[in-house]
Structure formats: structure tokens, C-alpha cells
Scaffold this motif. Structure first.
Motif, PDB file in Angstrom:
ATOM      1  N   SER A 369      14.212 -43.710  30.728  1.00 29.33           N
ATOM      2  CA  SER A 369      13.298 -43.859  31.858  1.00 29.33           C
ATOM      3  C   SER A 369      14.058 -43.808  33.178  1.00 29.33           C
ATOM      4  O   SER A 369      13.618 -43.165  34.138  1.00 29.33           O
ATOM      5  CB  SER A 369      12.534 -45.182  31.743  1.00 29.33           C
ATOM      6  OG  SER A 369      11.710 -45.394  32.854  1.00 29.33           O
ATOM      7  N   LEU A 370      15.233 -44.482  33.223  1.00 33.66           N
ATOM      8  CA  LEU A 370      16.069 -44.446  34.426  1.00 33.66           C
ATOM      9  C   LEU A 370      16.507 -43.023  34.735  1.00 33.66           C
ATOM     10  O   LEU A 370      16.541 -42.599  35.891  1.00 33.66           O
ATOM     11  CB  LEU A 370      17.294 -45.351  34.220  1.00 33.66           C
ATOM     12  CG  LEU A 370      18.322 -45.388  35.355  1.00 33.66           C
ATOM     13  CD1 LEU A 370      17.715 -45.981  36.607  1.00 33.66           C
ATOM     14  CD2 LEU A 370      19.556 -46.183  34.928  1.00 33.66           C
ATOM     15  N   PHE A 371      16.812 -42.263  33.690  1.00 35.05           N
ATOM     16  CA  PHE A 371      17.262 -40.878  33.857  1.00 35.05           C
ATOM     17  C   PHE A 371      16.121 -39.993  34.356  1.00 35.05           C
ATOM     18  O   PHE A 371      16.287 -39.196  35.287  1.00 35.05           O
ATOM     19  CB  PHE A 371      17.789 -40.361  32.515  1.00 35.05           C
ATOM     20  CG  PHE A 371      18.263 -38.932  32.536  1.00 35.05           C
ATOM     21  CD1 PHE A 371      19.501 -38.601  33.039  1.00 35.05           C
ATOM     22  CD2 PHE A 371      17.453 -37.917  32.047  1.00 35.05           C
ATOM     23  CE1 PHE A 371      19.938 -37.285  33.067  1.00 35.05           C
ATOM     24  CE2 PHE A 371      17.869 -36.602  32.063  1.00 35.05           C
ATOM     25  CZ  PHE A 371      19.122 -36.282  32.576  1.00 35.05           C
ATOM     26  N   LEU A 372      14.939 -40.151  33.754  1.00 31.70           N
ATOM     27  CA  LEU A 372      13.828 -39.258  34.072  1.00 31.70           C
ATOM     28  C   LEU A 372      13.181 -39.578  35.411  1.00 31.70           C
ATOM     29  O   LEU A 372      12.750 -38.668  36.129  1.00 31.70           O
ATOM     30  CB  LEU A 372      12.772 -39.320  32.962  1.00 31.70           C
ATOM     31  CG  LEU A 372      13.183 -38.751  31.601  1.00 31.70           C
ATOM     32  CD1 LEU A 372      12.084 -38.976  30.587  1.00 31.70           C
ATOM     33  CD2 LEU A 372      13.499 -37.263  31.704  1.00 31.70           C
ATOM     34  N   HIS A 373      13.085 -40.875  35.764  1.00 25.73           N
ATOM     35  CA  HIS A 373      12.316 -41.276  36.938  1.00 25.73           C
ATOM     36  C   HIS A 373      13.190 -41.656  38.136  1.00 25.73           C
ATOM     37  O   HIS A 373      12.669 -42.140  39.137  1.00 25.73           O
ATOM     38  CB  HIS A 373      11.387 -42.437  36.580  1.00 25.73           C
ATOM     39  CG  HIS A 373      10.483 -42.125  35.423  1.00 25.73           C
ATOM     40  ND1 HIS A 373       9.505 -41.166  35.487  1.00 25.73           N
ATOM     41  CD2 HIS A 373      10.427 -42.632  34.162  1.00 25.73           C
ATOM     42  CE1 HIS A 373       8.876 -41.102  34.326  1.00 25.73           C
ATOM     43  NE2 HIS A 373       9.415 -41.975  33.508  1.00 25.73           N
TER      44      HIS A 373
END
Length: 705
Positions: A369-373
Motif C-alpha cells: 500500500s505504501l508503494f502503490l499510494h
């Protein structure tokens, strides 16, 4: 009725079929379990259904018969006719054996008659020793296996006394011979001697042989008991070994039937929190299986009871008596004993493993999630320099799709003039360094953007396999900084206006006076011309410095002499210093050293610092500017004033936006100065003593020659 027995019996069916007498075995209820071929031949052709001994011998009253004594009887054939026979029975071990002879002869057999008896040959198909002996114990025939066992040949064995090859005391020999002469069926252990002196242990069985209704001798069958005993010992040793393996297994082991526990090892008892494993024996299996898994457990037990091995790991939750739920993985296999099938289950506690797995999955989802958002771009590069992953922010910043970036070399997205410098940065990251730097990139639409990158190595098992980069578009930020610098420049120019006007007025006054004198016709005009030209040059120099400072210029780092740069700044500020009765004291020891800089920006920094020093000294004084080499190939520029100084609690806040110690200041001058020095890979430090003055140390890296 079966011809071949399904129970374990020590006599071979093939040997029974060779008997001239009929043989029947029944249970105590009279149900026939097996019969030999001779009896089947007597019964004749027909459908042989499940028969009882009373159906074959309707007039039989076994309760009045004596074990081993022959009785006259009539055998009813399958076609309904009868055959007169002599019947004897032998009971034991839950079964009854019947010997059926065609007739009874009570005449004594003489020696002469024995010599005339035609003994049938032995079938050589069997791989165990068989001896045919007469009532005197003389060997009449042997099979090949017997000759191999005794290491002898047929000629040497025929006519010999069987007892010559048996190692036993006289009483055992007499008992054996007597049981043969009485027609008994007996089994006992003997030691047999080979011709080469070797001795082997055999399980010895003799069956009576009748020829023409007369007892003629016996078939003696020998099975090597040494191999059997070794097999039994090996089996016992194997059982002990496997029992120890189960007892000391690190995994829980449980033996159970369809409903209840039969055996558990110590590990299984410890797993469920029971001190004495005996307390678990007989307890229901369902008591320890979670309600969610009971239906699956019942189906699995049914399959194993049918002989199916469940060797693929299956999950199951176990509930301890204290209510704690454990997650297990197990296998189940069928174990057969005494006609019953049990379930042997081996489990492994995977509670911690599953918890760690779920925690890892949760952590992976969080990092994903940290990577995508993440609003900042995140990318990874392998050691070949190829992009291996990018997040959506990279696509937004660059304008290129994922397919257009993955697998391409990172240098393809750099400006050509910046490639050499940026590649060096990436090489440093691949060698293990963490670096923050700025670079220019081309977007897909052709726009040039400025990005700030934090690059750090990707390390797996202590080996660098690539790098991660966090990228932020700072194009707008750079534009804002440039606007702020321009604003600060204009502020500086405005503040210098009075001093500059004073500086220009003085030469203009001189020029005006000299021109008036020239109009009046003074002698030595050449001297006055030189003075006028000199004053005009001074005015031009001051105006040029102002124009350089105020004019917007593109950022371009070049090698410059630090001494020249400082001298120009002091020349520009000389007029303002004179207004405040301030003297400049210069010591440019390293003035000839070169630094890689944007000249206009550094001038702005030094103007800010020296102008601040002038403003805090309204009563005049001396400002000292020194330049010398420092450690680690750096250059130290130090500016010292004689102002009132700055309290320690305010020093740490210098450089913050809108924080200032001046009455009409904005605090933006020092903030911009700090940023410019940082962009030049340098640092700036303030130290001050109240009522004595302030010292500013600017540290800049020397240019590589």
C-alpha cells in the motif's frame, strides 16, 4: 468350502494335496475351513457350497469320539452316494483336523511287506527340504532342497537313517520315531547336521503316509528355523527401534480408532497440556478437535479406515483443555492389527509459523500500500541499470507507462549533459552508499523537470542486488526558490540604494568640479582628464556589480577564484560601510583557490552576511573577512563583526523563514543563504558572544583540479 486355507497354518497346502488320505479342517462349530485335493476328488464333481462336517458325515457324533482314535464312518459325496472310510480327528487351538482314510486294515506289516511298498516320488517344486521316510526312520526319497541343505546327493541319502542327520538326545529321537509309527502329525524344533559338519535349526513337521490303507511312513517337512528366528529377532528389534522413534519423535503422534484415543507419545501430551499421557487414553478424539474441523476429521478418519493413506499435509485446529486453540498440520495412515484398522496421525504445531506468516502477509500488504499510494515516486533498478519496478507516482511524474519503463536503462530518461554526473551517483549507490541528489529528467511530453532522489542499495542476504530510489518532482519548488532569491536580491539592492547613491555622488561631484575648471581654462588638462576617467570607471564598476546581482541568470556552476569573488562583494559594499564608519579587514590566504560554484548565488550569500554585519554596527568598527584551507579538502570563509552579538537561544533559529533579529527584517535572507550553501555541498555555522560580536563560518568544497 475352500480347498486352500485362509488361516495361518504351518503345513503347506501342496503337501496336503499329496496325501493319499483326505484331510479336513473345521472350526469348533463344524464349519469346514479347508480340505485337501484327495478329499475333493472323493466328493466328486458338483457345486461345493459352504459345508459342515455333519453334512459330509451325517451319522457323526463327535462328542462320543476320542481324540486320535480312528472310527468307521460313511462320507456322503456331492452326488448323494456314500463312501466307507476310516475317520480320526485331532483338536487344538480353536480348530479340529480330520484324517479320512478309505478303509481300515488291522493286519501287521512285516519287514518283507515294508520292503515291497512302492513309495510315491516327492514333488521337486518346493524350495524347502522334504524327506520321505518309512516306519523304521529310513530315508526313501528326498527332494533337491533336502540334498542342498545336507550338502549331499540322493544316492548317499537313500537308505540312510533319518536320525543320522538330526542332532538330538536319544529320548527326542525315540519320541519322534514313535510319533511317526503311530501316524501322528507333529511339529518340533530340531538341529540338522550337514555332511560338511554345518548345523542349522529347523522347524520339523511330519505327516503320516498311507499306502493301500496301510500306514507306510511319513512326509517330513523342514523349514529353516534359523532364518525365521533371525527374522523374528530383527522384527522385534525393528519394533523396538520404531517404538523409540515414536516415543522420542519431536512431533506429536496419536493412534486412535474411529472415536477414541488408543496411544499418544509424550510430545502429544505436552502439546495439549496434560502431564500424564495415560490420562488421554480412551478419551474421545472430538474432545480435542475444534468444532470447525470435526466434519472434515470424521470424513478423513473414514477414508483412512478404508485403507487410504492421507500423506498430504492437512490443516486442523486442536483445542487444549484450557481452551487454547493450536493450529496443526498432520498426516494420517492406516495401521492394521488383529483384523482391525486404526488411524496413526502425526502432527506438527504450526501456530507460531502461521502467525508469522499472517504477520508477514499483513506487513507485505502495508508495504504494498505504501508503494502503490505513495505521492513520491518509488522505483527499483538491478545491477545492470534496468528498471525492475515502479509505482503509479513514477508514471504520473514522468508521463511514461509502466510498459514503457520496465526493462529500460535509467540513463535513457536523463538529459545528455547530466548523464555523466548522475551515473557516478548511481555507481556510488551500487557500491553501498545512500545518496541524496537532484537531477533533471525529460518527461514523455518533452518537458524538463527537476527531481530530488534519495537512492539506497537493495541488500539481500548481505549482498547488493540493486537499488531503490525515492523520487520527488521539485520543479515547482525550484521555481519558488528562484522567485524567493530574486525577491531577496531586489530587497538587497533596495537596501544598498542609499549607499550606492552616495558612492556615485562622490565621483560625480569630482567630475562636475573638474569639468567647470576645464571650462575656465586651467593648465595641465591631461591630469584632470585622467582623474575624470578614473571616477567614471568607478561609477561603471559599481553599476555593473548591481546589474550582475539584480539580473536573473540561469544556474550554471563554473570554476571561480574565491578571492576575486570576495573582493567584488567587498567593493560593492564599501560605500555602505563608509556610511557607518566601518573598515574592512581582509586576509585572503587561500584567495587563489578555485571552487565550483554559481558565482551570482555565492555573491548574494556574502552580501547578505556582510550587510547584516554592517547593520549591527551603527557606531562603526571593523569587519574581518578571512579565507583559508580547512580539513577534508574544504575552504573556510570566516566573517567576524564587532556587533552586540546574538543570545544562544536565538542562534539555533537562524535560517528559519520569517525569523529575524532585525526590526524590519523578514528572515528570508538567511534562509535563502543556507539553501544556496547547501546546494553547493557546503555548510554554514554561526557562533556569537553577547557584547563581543558574531562569527560566521562558511565551509565550501575545493574544486578538483
Amino acid at each position: 468350502m475352500q480347498k486352500t486355507s485362509t488361516t495361518s497354518y504351518e503345513m503347506n497346502q501342496a503337501l496336503l494335496d499329496q496325501l493319499s488320505d483326505g484331510f479336513i479342517r473345521t472350526d469348533y462349530d463344524g464349519t469346514i475351513l479347508c480340505a485337501n485335493q484327495t478329499l475333493m476328488d472323493w466328493l466328486g464333481e458338483g457345486q461345493a457350497e459352504e459345508l459342515t462336517i455333519n453334512q459330509l458325515f451325517p451319522a457323526l457324533r463327535r462328542e462320543k469320539m476320542i481324540d486320535g482314535k480312528p472310527y468307521n464312518a460313511e462320507l456322503q459325496r456331492l452326488d448323494g452316494t456314500f463312501k466307507k472310510v476310516e475317520l480320526s480327528f485331532f483338536g487344538g487351538q480353536g480348530k479340529v483336523d480330520y484324517l479320512v482314510r478309505q478303509c481300515s486294515c488291522e493286519e501287521a506289516v512285516t519287514e518283507t511287506d515294508r520292503e515291497k511298498i512302492a513309495f510315491p516320488p516327492i514333488d521337486n517344486r518346493h524350495d524347502f527340504p522334504i524327506f520321505l521316510i518309512d516306519l523304521d526312520g529310513t530315508i526313501r526319497d528326498v527332494n533337491d532342497a533336502a540334498m542342498q541343505t545336507l550338502h549331499s546327493n540322493r544316492q548317499a541319502l537313500l537308505g540312510s537313517t533319518f536320525m543320522e542327520f538330526v542332532e538330538a538326545d536319544q529320548k527326542q529321537i525315540d519320541d519322534c520315531l514313535r510319533s511317526i509309527q503311530e501316524g501322528d502329525i507333529k511339529t518340533f524344533d530340531v538341529l540338522m547336521k550337514a555332511s560338511d559338519g554345518g548345523v542349522s535349526e529347523f522347524l520339523f513337521t511330519h505327516l503320516p503316509l498311507y499306502i493301500d490303507c496301510q500306514l507306510a511312513g511319513a512326509y517330513c517337512i523342514a523349514r529353516n528355523n534359523s532364518d525365521l528366528r533371525r527374522t523374528q529377532e530383527a522384527l522385534f528389534e525393528s519394533e523396538q527401534r520404531y517404538r523409540q522413534l515414536v516415543e522420542h519423535s519431536p512431533d506429536p503422534v496419536c493412534l486412535h480408532d474411529s472415536e477414541r484415543i488408543i496411544y499418544v507419545n509424550d510430545v502429544a501430551a505436552q502439546l495439549v497440556g496434560v502431564k500424564d499421557k495415560g490420562d488421554l487414553i480412551g478419551r474421545p478424539i472430538d474432545e480435542f478437535i475444534h468444532s470447525d474441523d470435526r466434519n472434515d476429521s470424521h470424513l478423513r478418519i473414514q477414508k483412512v479406515k478404508q485403507g487410504i493413506r492421507m500423506e498430504q499435509l492437512f490443516p486442523m485446529k486442536v483445542v487444549r483443555p484450557d481452551g487454547v486453540v493450536l493450529e496443526m498440520e498432520g498426516k494420517s495412515i492406516p495401521i492394521k492389527e488383529n483384523g482391525n484398522t486404526y488411524v496413526l496421525a502425526v502432527f506438527r504445531d504450526v501456530t507460531e509459523k502461521n502467525q508469522a506468516k499472517r504477520s508477514l502477509q499483513r506487513s507485505e500488504r502495508q508495504y504494498r500500500s505504501l508503494f502503490l499510494h505513495n505521492p513520491d515516486g518509488i522505483y527499483s533498478i538491478n545491477l545492470k541499470g534496468e528498471l525492475t519496478s515502479i509505482n503509479p507516482a513514477i508514471i504520473r511524474i514522468t508521463g511514461y507507462t509502466e510498459a514503457e519503463q520496465i526493462g529500460r536503462h535509467y540513463s535513457e530518461f536523463l538529459l545528455k549533459e547530466d548523464q555523466e554526473q548522475v551515473i557516478k551517483k548511481y555507481e556510488s549507490i551500487f557500491s553501498g552508499e545512500t545518496i541524496e541528489f537532484e537531477k533533471r529528467m525529460k518527461r514523455k511530453n518533452g518537458d524538463t523537470i527537476i527531481v530530488r532522489v534519495i537512492g539506497f542499495p537493495m541488500i539481500v542476504e548481505n549482498e547488493i542486488i540493486g537499488m531503490y530510489g525515492i523520487l520527488r518532482d521539485i520543479t515547482d519548488e525550484k521555481r519558488s526558490e528562484e522567485l524567493l532569491r530574486r525577491s531577496e536580491k531586489l530587497t538587497v539592492v533596495g537596501e544598498l540604494a542609499a549607499a550606492v547613491a552616495h558612492e556615485i555622488r562622490n565621483p560625480l561631484t569630482s567630475i562636475k568640479g573638474f569639468i567647470q575648471m576645464l571650462e575656465n581654462g586651467v593648465p595641465e588638462k591631461e591630469l584632470y582628464y585622467q582623474i575624470v576617467l578614473s571616477e567614471l570607471d568607478r561609477i561603471e564598476q559599481i553599476i555593473s556589480e548591481l546589474l550582475v546581482l539584480a539580473k536573473p541568470q540561469s544556474i550554471c556552476f563554473q570554476k571561480k577564484k574565491i578571492g576575486n569573488l570576495i573582493t567584488h562583494v567587498l567593493k560593492l559594499l564599501e560605500g555602505q560601510a563608509n556610511l557607518h564608519n566601518i573598515q574592512f579587514n581582509m586576509d585572503l590566504e587561500a584567495g587563489s583557490e578555485m571552487i565550483n560554484c554559481e558565482e551570482n548565488q555565492l555573491k548574494q550569500v556574502f552580501i547578505n552576511l556582510i550587510k547584516n554585519a554592517i547593520e549591527v554596527m551603527p557606531n562603526g568598527g571593523t569587519i574581518t573577512v578571512t579565507c583559508k584551507k580547512a580539513e577534508k579538502n574544504n575552504l573556510l570563509i570566516r566573517i567576524v563583526d564587532e556587533g552586540p552579538g546574538i543570545p544562544k537561544d536565538r542562534l539555533s533559529r537562524l535560517g528559519e523563514p520569517f525569523y529575524t533579529t532585525k526590526e524590519k527584517g523578514t528572515g528570508l535572507g538567511l534562509m535563502v543563504s543556507f539553501k544556496i550553501i547547501k546546494d553547493h555541498q557546503g555548510s554554514m555555522h554561526f557562533s556569537s558572544t553577547v557584547k563581543k560580536g558574531t562569527t560566521v563560518d562558511v565551509l565550501l568544497p575545493l574544486s578538483q583540479r
